[in-house]
Design a protein around this motif. Sequence first.
Motif, PDB file in Angstrom:
ATOM      1  N   GLY A  65     -42.577  -5.154  11.464  1.00 48.01           N
ATOM      2  CA  GLY A  65     -43.017  -6.438  10.930  1.00 48.01           C
ATOM      3  C   GLY A  65     -43.001  -7.492  12.017  1.00 48.01           C
ATOM      4  O   GLY A  65     -42.185  -7.435  12.935  1.00 48.01           O
ATOM      5  N   GLN A  66     -43.905  -8.453  11.932  1.00 47.02           N
ATOM      6  CA  GLN A  66     -43.940  -9.562  12.873  1.00 47.02           C
ATOM      7  C   GLN A  66     -44.812 -10.667  12.304  1.00 47.02           C
ATOM      8  O   GLN A  66     -45.638 -10.440  11.416  1.00 47.02           O
ATOM      9  CB  GLN A  66     -44.467  -9.125  14.241  1.00 47.02           C
ATOM     10  CG  GLN A  66     -45.899  -8.639  14.253  1.00 47.02           C
ATOM     11  CD  GLN A  66     -46.362  -8.243  15.642  1.00 47.02           C
ATOM     12  OE1 GLN A  66     -45.823  -8.690  16.653  1.00 47.02           O
ATOM     13  NE2 GLN A  66     -47.377  -7.393  15.718  1.00 47.02           N
ATOM     14  N   GLY A  67     -44.614 -11.870  12.821  1.00 44.50           N
ATOM     15  CA  GLY A  67     -45.407 -12.986  12.344  1.00 44.50           C
ATOM     16  C   GLY A  67     -44.964 -14.286  12.979  1.00 44.50           C
ATOM     17  O   GLY A  67     -44.023 -14.329  13.784  1.00 44.50           O
ATOM     18  N   PHE A  76     -31.808 -15.632  16.344  1.00 42.74           N
ATOM     19  CA  PHE A  76     -30.899 -14.606  15.828  1.00 42.74           C
ATOM     20  C   PHE A  76     -31.470 -13.227  16.126  1.00 42.74           C
ATOM     21  O   PHE A  76     -32.689 -13.034  16.134  1.00 42.74           O
ATOM     22  CB  PHE A  76     -30.706 -14.778  14.321  1.00 42.74           C
ATOM     23  CG  PHE A  76     -29.798 -13.749  13.689  1.00 42.74           C
ATOM     24  CD1 PHE A  76     -28.446 -13.731  13.979  1.00 42.74           C
ATOM     25  CD2 PHE A  76     -30.309 -12.801  12.813  1.00 42.74           C
ATOM     26  CE1 PHE A  76     -27.610 -12.787  13.407  1.00 42.74           C
ATOM     27  CE2 PHE A  76     -29.481 -11.858  12.231  1.00 42.74           C
ATOM     28  CZ  PHE A  76     -28.126 -11.854  12.526  1.00 42.74           C
ATOM     29  N   VAL A  77     -30.572 -12.275  16.379  1.00 47.46           N
ATOM     30  CA  VAL A  77     -30.946 -10.874  16.574  1.00 47.46           C
ATOM     31  C   VAL A  77     -30.062 -10.017  15.685  1.00 47.46           C
ATOM     32  O   VAL A  77     -28.843 -10.212  15.635  1.00 47.46           O
ATOM     33  CB  VAL A  77     -30.784 -10.436  18.045  1.00 47.46           C
ATOM     34  CG1 VAL A  77     -30.942  -8.922  18.175  1.00 47.46           C
ATOM     35  CG2 VAL A  77     -31.801 -11.135  18.927  1.00 47.46           C
ATOM     36  N   ALA A  78     -30.676  -9.074  14.989  1.00 41.53           N
ATOM     37  CA  ALA A  78     -29.937  -8.139  14.142  1.00 41.53           C
ATOM     38  C   ALA A  78     -30.214  -6.715  14.598  1.00 41.53           C
ATOM     39  O   ALA A  78     -31.327  -6.397  15.031  1.00 41.53           O
ATOM     40  CB  ALA A  78     -30.332  -8.304  12.677  1.00 41.53           C
ATOM     41  N   VAL A 109     -32.866  -0.295  13.717  1.00 35.88           N
ATOM     42  CA  VAL A 109     -33.851  -1.352  13.503  1.00 35.88           C
ATOM     43  C   VAL A 109     -33.361  -2.612  14.210  1.00 35.88           C
ATOM     44  O   VAL A 109     -32.241  -3.075  13.970  1.00 35.88           O
ATOM     45  CB  VAL A 109     -34.068  -1.625  12.003  1.00 35.88           C
ATOM     46  CG1 VAL A 109     -34.982  -2.837  11.812  1.00 35.88           C
ATOM     47  CG2 VAL A 109     -34.674  -0.404  11.326  1.00 35.88           C
ATOM     48  N   VAL A 110     -34.190  -3.135  15.099  1.00 35.54           N
ATOM     49  CA  VAL A 110     -33.863  -4.348  15.852  1.00 35.54           C
ATOM     50  C   VAL A 110     -34.793  -5.460  15.392  1.00 35.54           C
ATOM     51  O   VAL A 110     -36.021  -5.311  15.437  1.00 35.54           O
ATOM     52  CB  VAL A 110     -34.013  -4.125  17.368  1.00 35.54           C
ATOM     53  CG1 VAL A 110     -33.706  -5.411  18.133  1.00 35.54           C
ATOM     54  CG2 VAL A 110     -33.097  -2.998  17.833  1.00 35.54           C
ATOM     55  N   ALA A 111     -34.204  -6.562  14.931  1.00 36.58           N
ATOM     56  CA  ALA A 111     -34.983  -7.704  14.456  1.00 36.58           C
ATOM     57  C   ALA A 111     -34.635  -8.921  15.305  1.00 36.58           C
ATOM     58  O   ALA A 111     -33.458  -9.246  15.485  1.00 36.58           O
ATOM     59  CB  ALA A 111     -34.682  -7.985  12.987  1.00 36.58           C
ATOM     60  N   ALA A 112     -35.652  -9.580  15.835  1.00 37.11           N
ATOM     61  CA  ALA A 112     -35.452 -10.769  16.666  1.00 37.11           C
ATOM     62  C   ALA A 112     -36.165 -11.954  16.032  1.00 37.11           C
ATOM     63  O   ALA A 112     -37.367 -11.885  15.745  1.00 37.11           O
ATOM     64  CB  ALA A 112     -35.971 -10.532  18.080  1.00 37.11           C
ATOM     65  N   PHE A 113     -35.417 -13.028  15.820  1.00 38.58           N
ATOM     66  CA  PHE A 113     -35.956 -14.260  15.253  1.00 38.58           C
ATOM     67  C   PHE A 113     -35.838 -15.348  16.318  1.00 38.58           C
ATOM     68  O   PHE A 113     -34.750 -15.598  16.837  1.00 38.58           O
ATOM     69  CB  PHE A 113     -35.187 -14.650  13.993  1.00 38.58           C
ATOM     70  CG  PHE A 113     -35.213 -13.590  12.920  1.00 38.58           C
ATOM     71  CD1 PHE A 113     -36.193 -13.603  11.944  1.00 38.58           C
ATOM     72  CD2 PHE A 113     -34.264 -12.576  12.900  1.00 38.58           C
ATOM     73  CE1 PHE A 113     -36.227 -12.627  10.952  1.00 38.58           C
ATOM     74  CE2 PHE A 113     -34.283 -11.593  11.927  1.00 38.58           C
ATOM     75  CZ  PHE A 113     -35.268 -11.619  10.947  1.00 38.58           C
ATOM     76  N   VAL A 157     -39.787  -7.368  14.153  1.00 36.45           N
ATOM     77  CA  VAL A 157     -38.847  -6.328  13.725  1.00 36.45           C
ATOM     78  C   VAL A 157     -39.402  -4.982  14.172  1.00 36.45           C
ATOM     79  O   VAL A 157     -40.566  -4.662  13.894  1.00 36.45           O
ATOM     80  CB  VAL A 157     -38.646  -6.334  12.195  1.00 36.45           C
ATOM     81  CG1 VAL A 157     -37.593  -5.302  11.797  1.00 36.45           C
ATOM     82  CG2 VAL A 157     -38.248  -7.725  11.712  1.00 36.45           C
ATOM     83  N   VAL A 158     -38.592  -4.191  14.874  1.00 38.34           N
ATOM     84  CA  VAL A 158     -39.046  -2.901  15.392  1.00 38.34           C
ATOM     85  C   VAL A 158     -38.014  -1.821  15.088  1.00 38.34           C
ATOM     86  O   VAL A 158     -36.840  -2.109  14.812  1.00 38.34           O
ATOM     87  CB  VAL A 158     -39.287  -2.956  16.918  1.00 38.34           C
ATOM     88  CG1 VAL A 158     -40.296  -4.029  17.271  1.00 38.34           C
ATOM     89  CG2 VAL A 158     -37.978  -3.179  17.669  1.00 38.34           C
ATOM     90  N   SER A 159     -38.461  -0.583  15.144  1.00 33.58           N
ATOM     91  CA  SER A 159     -37.547   0.559  15.094  1.00 33.58           C
ATOM     92  C   SER A 159     -37.457   1.160  16.488  1.00 33.58           C
ATOM     93  O   SER A 159     -38.458   1.255  17.202  1.00 33.58           O
ATOM     94  CB  SER A 159     -38.026   1.607  14.088  1.00 33.58           C
ATOM     95  OG  SER A 159     -39.238   2.199  14.515  1.00 33.58           O
ATOM     96  N   VAL A 160     -36.247   1.542  16.869  1.00 34.93           N
ATOM     97  CA  VAL A 160     -35.988   2.094  18.198  1.00 34.93           C
ATOM     98  C   VAL A 160     -35.336   3.464  18.033  1.00 34.93           C
ATOM     99  O   VAL A 160     -34.305   3.577  17.356  1.00 34.93           O
ATOM    100  CB  VAL A 160     -35.056   1.168  19.008  1.00 34.93           C
ATOM    101  CG1 VAL A 160     -34.796   1.752  20.390  1.00 34.93           C
ATOM    102  CG2 VAL A 160     -35.654  -0.223  19.120  1.00 34.93           C
TER     103      VAL A 160
END
Length: 321
Positions: A65-67, A76-78, A109-113, A157-160
């Motif tokens: 996901g991205q936008g 924030f990073v999760a 799953v790495v999510a960067a805001f 949001v990406v999967s690694v």
Amino acid sequence: MLGIKTSIVVALLSLLINGASAAGCNTGSVERAAQNNKQTKNRSATPSPSPIERENVNSEIKILGQGAHNQVRESFVAVARDTQTYQELRRLDDNLPILGADAFKRIAVVAAFLGQRRTGGFGIEITRAADGTVRIAESSPPQRSMTTQALTTPYKVVSVPIENERALKLDLGPTWRASLRPYRITSGEFTMSGGFAGRSENFRLEGSFNVMREGSLATFIYDIKSAGGTKARELKEATTGIVKGNGEASLARFNAGSLVEPPANLLGAKGQFTKNESDLNLSFESLPSTVADGYQGKGRLTATATAPPPPKKALTTQDVM
């Protein structure tokens, strides 16, 4: 007289031929030496990852996901490595796909805001180095470029892929480093036991870690080392857990580093934030494993924040006007 002249000519020719032969030998020796040096340098040089190798590493990253707009207004990073944490992350973007428990045996799953920006054109780059480190950086619009004149909150949001559920290390850009709150371990201990011989080892936990907060999510970036054991051990891992309103923290699943011998070296942790999250008590325990004669670990630590919470940077209505 003629005989003397003939002898002189023969002698001169002999000298010229011998000199040319020597020069040719020397030239050949120099050329061979240069070639040998070149081959030696080629053998001793450490090859750098080729563009194709780097491309293959980053092609493993899949965008979930991205936008340009999201409800998260701060940087924030999760890092979700379990279904419970991922489900909490999906509250920030309900368009993310549903993932089951089996998926997290192979991926994280790495999510960067990015947080709020005054205009469009900003973005997030998530790449992976050859050693597996995940790098997160901010991209800005070119100077004098035409951009959307409105507030944006970019995210990605990406999967690694995670081979054998190994530790995941982050290399954060300045935007996200500014959102970290550092903690120093004031006391800690850990016990590893098991194996075919049933051995046990006790050691202290020292070092530090950083915490990044967003709502009920807390991301821990560990830099923990052992002291007093039979060998040096460490925990260098990034993982996100859930914090309740009363400060109770839970991190469901992450790699134990070398605190626990492989192959079954996954930990869970529970703890409690106190004093406006300035203090933290955290307990670790190995997750159940089906590995016969595997190792287990159990420990605890107490830590104190060495800096105040990072200031909020979200824009207000007055900032925009």
